[in-house]
Design a protein around this motif. Structure first.
Motif, PDB file in Angstrom:
ATOM      1  N   ARG A   1     131.946 -24.204  30.519  1.00  0.00           N
ATOM      2  CA  ARG A   1     131.629 -25.230  29.512  1.00  0.00           C
ATOM      3  C   ARG A   1     130.193 -25.667  29.708  1.00  0.00           C
ATOM      4  O   ARG A   1     129.634 -25.553  30.782  1.00  0.00           O
ATOM      5  N   GLY A   2     129.620 -26.166  28.630  1.00  0.00           N
ATOM      6  CA  GLY A   2     128.293 -26.729  28.712  1.00  0.00           C
ATOM      7  C   GLY A   2     127.194 -25.682  28.709  1.00  0.00           C
ATOM      8  O   GLY A   2     127.410 -24.518  28.372  1.00  0.00           O
ATOM      9  N   LYS A   3     126.020 -26.117  29.112  1.00  0.00           N
ATOM     10  CA  LYS A   3     124.823 -25.287  29.079  1.00  0.00           C
ATOM     11  C   LYS A   3     125.005 -24.022  29.925  1.00  0.00           C
ATOM     12  O   LYS A   3     125.355 -24.101  31.091  1.00  0.00           O
TER      13      LYS A   3
ATOM     14  N   LYS B   1     121.792 -23.079  20.518  1.00  0.00           N
ATOM     15  CA  LYS B   1     120.584 -23.830  20.177  1.00  0.00           C
ATOM     16  C   LYS B   1     120.916 -24.918  19.174  1.00  0.00           C
ATOM     17  O   LYS B   1     120.463 -26.049  19.300  1.00  0.00           O
ATOM     18  N   ASP B   2     121.727 -24.590  18.161  1.00  0.00           N
ATOM     19  CA  ASP B   2     122.122 -25.575  17.164  1.00  0.00           C
ATOM     20  C   ASP B   2     122.888 -26.731  17.784  1.00  0.00           C
ATOM     21  O   ASP B   2     122.633 -27.888  17.482  1.00  0.00           O
ATOM     22  N   SER B   3     123.830 -26.405  18.675  1.00  0.00           N
ATOM     23  CA  SER B   3     124.614 -27.469  19.300  1.00  0.00           C
ATOM     24  C   SER B   3     123.734 -28.330  20.207  1.00  0.00           C
ATOM     25  O   SER B   3     123.933 -29.524  20.313  1.00  0.00           O
ATOM     26  N   HIS B   4     122.740 -27.715  20.847  1.00  0.00           N
ATOM     27  CA  HIS B   4     121.816 -28.467  21.716  1.00  0.00           C
ATOM     28  C   HIS B   4     120.948 -29.396  20.876  1.00  0.00           C
ATOM     29  O   HIS B   4     120.698 -30.534  21.263  1.00  0.00           O
ATOM     30  N   GLU B   5     120.480 -28.912  19.723  1.00  0.00           N
ATOM     31  CA  GLU B   5     119.621 -29.731  18.861  1.00  0.00           C
ATOM     32  C   GLU B   5     120.383 -30.884  18.218  1.00  0.00           C
ATOM     33  O   GLU B   5     119.809 -31.930  17.939  1.00  0.00           O
ATOM     34  N   ARG B   6     121.676 -30.702  18.003  1.00  0.00           N
ATOM     35  CA  ARG B   6     122.490 -31.765  17.422  1.00  0.00           C
ATOM     36  C   ARG B   6     122.689 -32.927  18.373  1.00  0.00           C
ATOM     37  O   ARG B   6     123.008 -34.017  17.983  1.00  0.00           O
ATOM     38  N   ARG B   7     122.523 -32.666  19.663  1.00  0.00           N
ATOM     39  CA  ARG B   7     122.709 -33.739  20.672  1.00  0.00           C
ATOM     40  C   ARG B   7     121.547 -34.625  20.637  1.00  0.00           C
ATOM     41  O   ARG B   7     120.948 -35.380  20.549  1.00  0.00           O
TER      42      ARG B   7
END
Length: 162
Positions: free
Chosen positions: A73-75, A156-162
């Motif tokens: 899970r996660g990065k 990348k999309d999920s990271h940018e949404r954070r």
């Protein structure tokens, strides 16, 4: 269990744990993020590791980020998923060498990867044979590359949404 409420990492490999149910006793350990049931470095495992236990463990223990030394899970977890998919595709190759693709259920991508091995009819033109093999290998690389790009874009999309 109150004394263990700060426990973050637990290695229970080699303890003959037979089913996922034995892990219920650690469900309340909210700080537990790293669990090892199968330790490849030490060569220790548990009978439950001979089944598809990973998804069940992740449902039972939602705080787990590392399972058996792999990020789940996660990065960084997307990279592990991609590597597992590549291993799954490559594991079809020994079956293909026998020419018995029916022995194992292979996806279309796996068949593309293995076609150059399965074709046992001798070719008179070695250059043509080599070109066909290279084309099949490149096609499989393209499929795996596209999957990797999709997973990286999603991450990348999920990271940018954070």
């Amino acid at each position: 269990m109150q004394l263990l409420d700060k426990l973050q990492s637990l290695n229970v490999s080699g303890n003959l744990l037979g089913s996922i149910d034995v892990l219920r006793v650690i469900c309340n350990l909210g700080q537990l993020t790293n669990l090892i049931l199968h330790d490849q470095n030490l060569g220790l495992s548990n009978p439950m590791c001979n089944t598809s236990y990973i998804d069940e463990v992740l449902i039972m223990l939602p705080a787990i980020f590392m399972l058996d030394g792999q990020r789940v899970r996660g990065k960084g977890s997307e990279l592990f998923k991609l590597c597992k998919e590549m291993d799954r595709v490559l594991n079809c190759l020994p079956v293909a060498r026998t020419g018995n693709l029916n022995d194992k259920k292979c996806t279309d991508e796996e068949v593309v990867v293995t076609q150059w091995i399965v074709d046992t009819e001798p070719k008179q033109d070695k250059v043509l044979d080599s070109e066909e093999q290279l084309s099949a290998m490149l096609a499989s690389c393209k499929v795996l590359s596209q999957k990797g790009e999709e997973m990286l874009a999603d991450a990348k999309d999920s990271h940018e949404r954070r």
